[in-house]
Design a protein around this motif. Structure first.
Motif, PDB file in Angstrom:
ATOM      1  N   ARG A   9      29.807  -2.682   0.175  1.00 34.84           N
ATOM      2  CA  ARG A   9      31.195  -2.262  -0.079  1.00 34.84           C
ATOM      3  C   ARG A   9      31.974  -3.440  -0.655  1.00 34.84           C
ATOM      4  O   ARG A   9      32.167  -4.449   0.019  1.00 34.84           O
ATOM      5  CB  ARG A   9      31.859  -1.773   1.217  1.00 34.84           C
ATOM      6  CG  ARG A   9      31.302  -0.468   1.754  1.00 34.84           C
ATOM      7  CD  ARG A   9      31.973  -0.096   3.057  1.00 34.84           C
ATOM      8  NE  ARG A   9      31.644  -1.059   4.112  1.00 34.84           N
ATOM      9  CZ  ARG A   9      32.217  -1.084   5.316  1.00 34.84           C
ATOM     10  NH1 ARG A   9      33.172  -0.209   5.607  1.00 34.84           N
ATOM     11  NH2 ARG A   9      31.842  -1.972   6.221  1.00 34.84           N
ATOM     12  N   ILE A  10      32.408  -3.280  -1.889  1.00 34.85           N
ATOM     13  CA  ILE A  10      33.129  -4.366  -2.544  1.00 34.85           C
ATOM     14  C   ILE A  10      34.135  -3.790  -3.529  1.00 34.85           C
ATOM     15  O   ILE A  10      33.906  -2.731  -4.123  1.00 34.85           O
ATOM     16  CB  ILE A  10      32.163  -5.325  -3.275  1.00 34.85           C
ATOM     17  CG1 ILE A  10      32.906  -6.550  -3.802  1.00 34.85           C
ATOM     18  CG2 ILE A  10      31.396  -4.604  -4.370  1.00 34.85           C
ATOM     19  CD1 ILE A  10      32.009  -7.660  -4.317  1.00 34.85           C
ATOM     20  N   GLU A  11      35.243  -4.474  -3.643  1.00 29.45           N
ATOM     21  CA  GLU A  11      36.226  -4.145  -4.677  1.00 29.45           C
ATOM     22  C   GLU A  11      36.685  -5.456  -5.297  1.00 29.45           C
ATOM     23  O   GLU A  11      36.760  -6.484  -4.623  1.00 29.45           O
ATOM     24  CB  GLU A  11      37.411  -3.371  -4.095  1.00 29.45           C
ATOM     25  CG  GLU A  11      38.185  -4.136  -3.039  1.00 29.45           C
ATOM     26  CD  GLU A  11      39.396  -3.372  -2.528  1.00 29.45           C
ATOM     27  OE1 GLU A  11      39.446  -2.131  -2.679  1.00 29.45           O
ATOM     28  OE2 GLU A  11      40.302  -4.019  -1.980  1.00 29.45           O
ATOM     29  N   VAL A  12      36.954  -5.418  -6.597  1.00 31.89           N
ATOM     30  CA  VAL A  12      37.369  -6.614  -7.315  1.00 31.89           C
ATOM     31  C   VAL A  12      38.676  -6.307  -8.039  1.00 31.89           C
ATOM     32  O   VAL A  12      38.764  -5.319  -8.772  1.00 31.89           O
ATOM     33  CB  VAL A  12      36.305  -7.072  -8.329  1.00 31.89           C
ATOM     34  CG1 VAL A  12      36.723  -8.386  -8.966  1.00 31.89           C
ATOM     35  CG2 VAL A  12      34.943  -7.208  -7.650  1.00 31.89           C
ATOM     36  N   LYS A  26      27.348 -16.721   8.118  1.00 26.53           N
ATOM     37  CA  LYS A  26      27.759 -16.122   9.391  1.00 26.53           C
ATOM     38  C   LYS A  26      28.104 -14.651   9.212  1.00 26.53           C
ATOM     39  O   LYS A  26      28.767 -14.267   8.255  1.00 26.53           O
ATOM     40  CB  LYS A  26      28.964 -16.878   9.950  1.00 26.53           C
ATOM     41  CG  LYS A  26      29.473 -16.320  11.268  1.00 26.53           C
ATOM     42  CD  LYS A  26      30.718 -17.073  11.753  1.00 26.53           C
ATOM     43  CE  LYS A  26      31.269 -16.463  13.034  1.00 26.53           C
ATOM     44  NZ  LYS A  26      32.492 -17.172  13.494  1.00 26.53           N
ATOM     45  N   ARG A  27      27.675 -13.841  10.142  1.00 27.35           N
ATOM     46  CA  ARG A  27      27.986 -12.410  10.123  1.00 27.35           C
ATOM     47  C   ARG A  27      29.307 -12.164  10.824  1.00 27.35           C
ATOM     48  O   ARG A  27      29.499 -12.555  11.979  1.00 27.35           O
ATOM     49  CB  ARG A  27      26.870 -11.615  10.808  1.00 27.35           C
ATOM     50  CG  ARG A  27      27.157 -10.133  11.029  1.00 27.35           C
ATOM     51  CD  ARG A  27      27.305  -9.377   9.743  1.00 27.35           C
ATOM     52  NE  ARG A  27      27.431  -7.934   9.994  1.00 27.35           N
ATOM     53  CZ  ARG A  27      27.964  -7.079   9.145  1.00 27.35           C
ATOM     54  NH1 ARG A  27      28.452  -7.511   7.989  1.00 27.35           N
ATOM     55  NH2 ARG A  27      28.030  -5.793   9.424  1.00 27.35           N
ATOM     56  N   VAL A  28      30.258 -11.555  10.127  1.00 28.59           N
ATOM     57  CA  VAL A  28      31.529 -11.171  10.736  1.00 28.59           C
ATOM     58  C   VAL A  28      31.716  -9.671  10.546  1.00 28.59           C
ATOM     59  O   VAL A  28      31.211  -9.087   9.598  1.00 28.59           O
ATOM     60  CB  VAL A  28      32.717 -11.940  10.110  1.00 28.59           C
ATOM     61  CG1 VAL A  28      32.648 -13.412  10.438  1.00 28.59           C
ATOM     62  CG2 VAL A  28      32.801 -11.718   8.603  1.00 28.59           C
ATOM     63  N   ASP A  73      26.773 -12.258   3.888  1.00 26.13           N
ATOM     64  CA  ASP A  73      26.084 -11.046   4.319  1.00 26.13           C
ATOM     65  C   ASP A  73      26.562  -9.898   3.429  1.00 26.13           C
ATOM     66  O   ASP A  73      27.758  -9.603   3.379  1.00 26.13           O
ATOM     67  CB  ASP A  73      26.417 -10.766   5.787  1.00 26.13           C
ATOM     68  CG  ASP A  73      25.548  -9.673   6.380  1.00 26.13           C
ATOM     69  OD1 ASP A  73      25.332  -8.651   5.699  1.00 26.13           O
ATOM     70  OD2 ASP A  73      25.094  -9.830   7.527  1.00 26.13           O
ATOM     71  N   LYS A  74      25.640  -9.249   2.762  1.00 32.87           N
ATOM     72  CA  LYS A  74      26.007  -8.215   1.790  1.00 32.87           C
ATOM     73  C   LYS A  74      26.496  -6.934   2.464  1.00 32.87           C
ATOM     74  O   LYS A  74      26.941  -6.002   1.789  1.00 32.87           O
ATOM     75  CB  LYS A  74      24.825  -7.916   0.856  1.00 32.87           C
ATOM     76  CG  LYS A  74      24.294  -9.159   0.117  1.00 32.87           C
ATOM     77  CD  LYS A  74      25.404  -9.881  -0.651  1.00 32.87           C
ATOM     78  CE  LYS A  74      24.900 -11.067  -1.445  1.00 32.87           C
ATOM     79  NZ  LYS A  74      24.481 -12.223  -0.612  1.00 32.87           N
TER      80      LYS A  74
END
Length: 266
Positions: A128-131, A69-71, A102-103
């Motif tokens: 956009r990602i942070e870990v 699902k796209r949010v 969704d990337k």
């Protein structure tokens, strides 16, 4: 300790968030086998009668397909579990959720486990990602009492380094900060080369539960007094604020819970 696995099916994996500045949360697991004695998510045992916290984990088996699902907005994984707790090594549920997400989602992941480095290939696919790694410096007696089943600090720091060297945005979640126990300066010095920013959280004594409160009251009476006395608590937070400022790291502030949720700017 043997962990009871409860398989469930759900209608949605994206839950509207009550956390400031976060739009959605994703919890493909509920419950956590790390069983930290101070864990704030223990409140779930009021509604989930599976036994003692840490002895069970709910597995949302259809989470990957629902992750399609796209949010819109920011997504945090996870808030009532650790996405890389021990059973993830076998089940790979977190990995499958990441594969189907969704990337374009803005994603923030938080864990205490070096297993997180396994999914670097998937992290690189997100726009956009942070870990983040929770690093609180608990060793020796405090490690045995507060979180005996979690990976050691050195393993978490090495994971943070590997994530950073892979070109990912990283952060350190210093939590829970316990007066006279958590050495902020030491944590920062060990990690500053691998972290883009830090978030600091003082122990939420109320949310930690009565059992942990008794542990502190009996084993660490001076610390318990600091956390329960308004004057001493205020002085502790102010000292902490000055220490963090002197360290010169990028941070959003210090999360405290003395009178409800509060973010103290550094």
């Amino acid at each position: 300790m043997e962990v009871n696995i409860i398989k469930t099916r759900i209608k949605s994996i994206y839950t509207p968030s009550r956390i400031p500045r976060v739009d959605w949360t994703v919890n493909q697991y509920v419950g956590c086998a790390f069983a930290c004695s101070y864990c704030y998510a223990k409140f779930l045992t009021k509604w989930k009668d599976y036994g003692k916290w840490g002895s069970w984990v709910e597995v949302k088996v259809n989470a990957p397909e629902l992750a399609r699902k796209r949010v819109k907005g920011s997504v945090v994984m996870s808030t009532v579990s650790d996405p890389y707790q021990p059973i993830e090594a076998k089940l790979k549920l977190t990995r499958r959720v990441l594969q189907y997400m969704d990337k374009r989602n803005e994603l923030s992941i938080l864990t205490k486990s070096p297993l997180v480095t396994r999914d670097i290939d998937l992290f690189r696919l997100f726009d956009r990602i942070e870990v983040g790694l929770t690093i609180n410096g608990f060793r020796g007696r405090e490690k045995r009492l507060f979180e005996p089943l979690t990976p050691v600090q050195e393993a978490r720091i090495n994971a943070l380094k590997e994530l950073k060297e892979a070109g990912l945005k990283t952060y350190v979640f210093v939590s829970p900060i316990i007066p006279e126990v958590t050495d902020i300066s030491s944590i920062v010095e060990e990690t500053r080369d691998f972290a883009d920013y830090y978030f600091f959280e003082v122990l939420n004594l109320r949310a930690s539960g009565r059992e942990f409160q008794r542990l502190l009251q009996e084993g660490y009476p001076e610390i318990y007094e600091i956390l329960t006395d308004d004057g001493k608590f205020g002085k502790f937070v102010e000292k902490l604020r000055r220490e963090i400022k002197e360290l010169g790291v990028k941070t959003e502030g210090i999360e405290t819970h003395k009178r409800g949720w509060e973010l103290v700017k550094v």
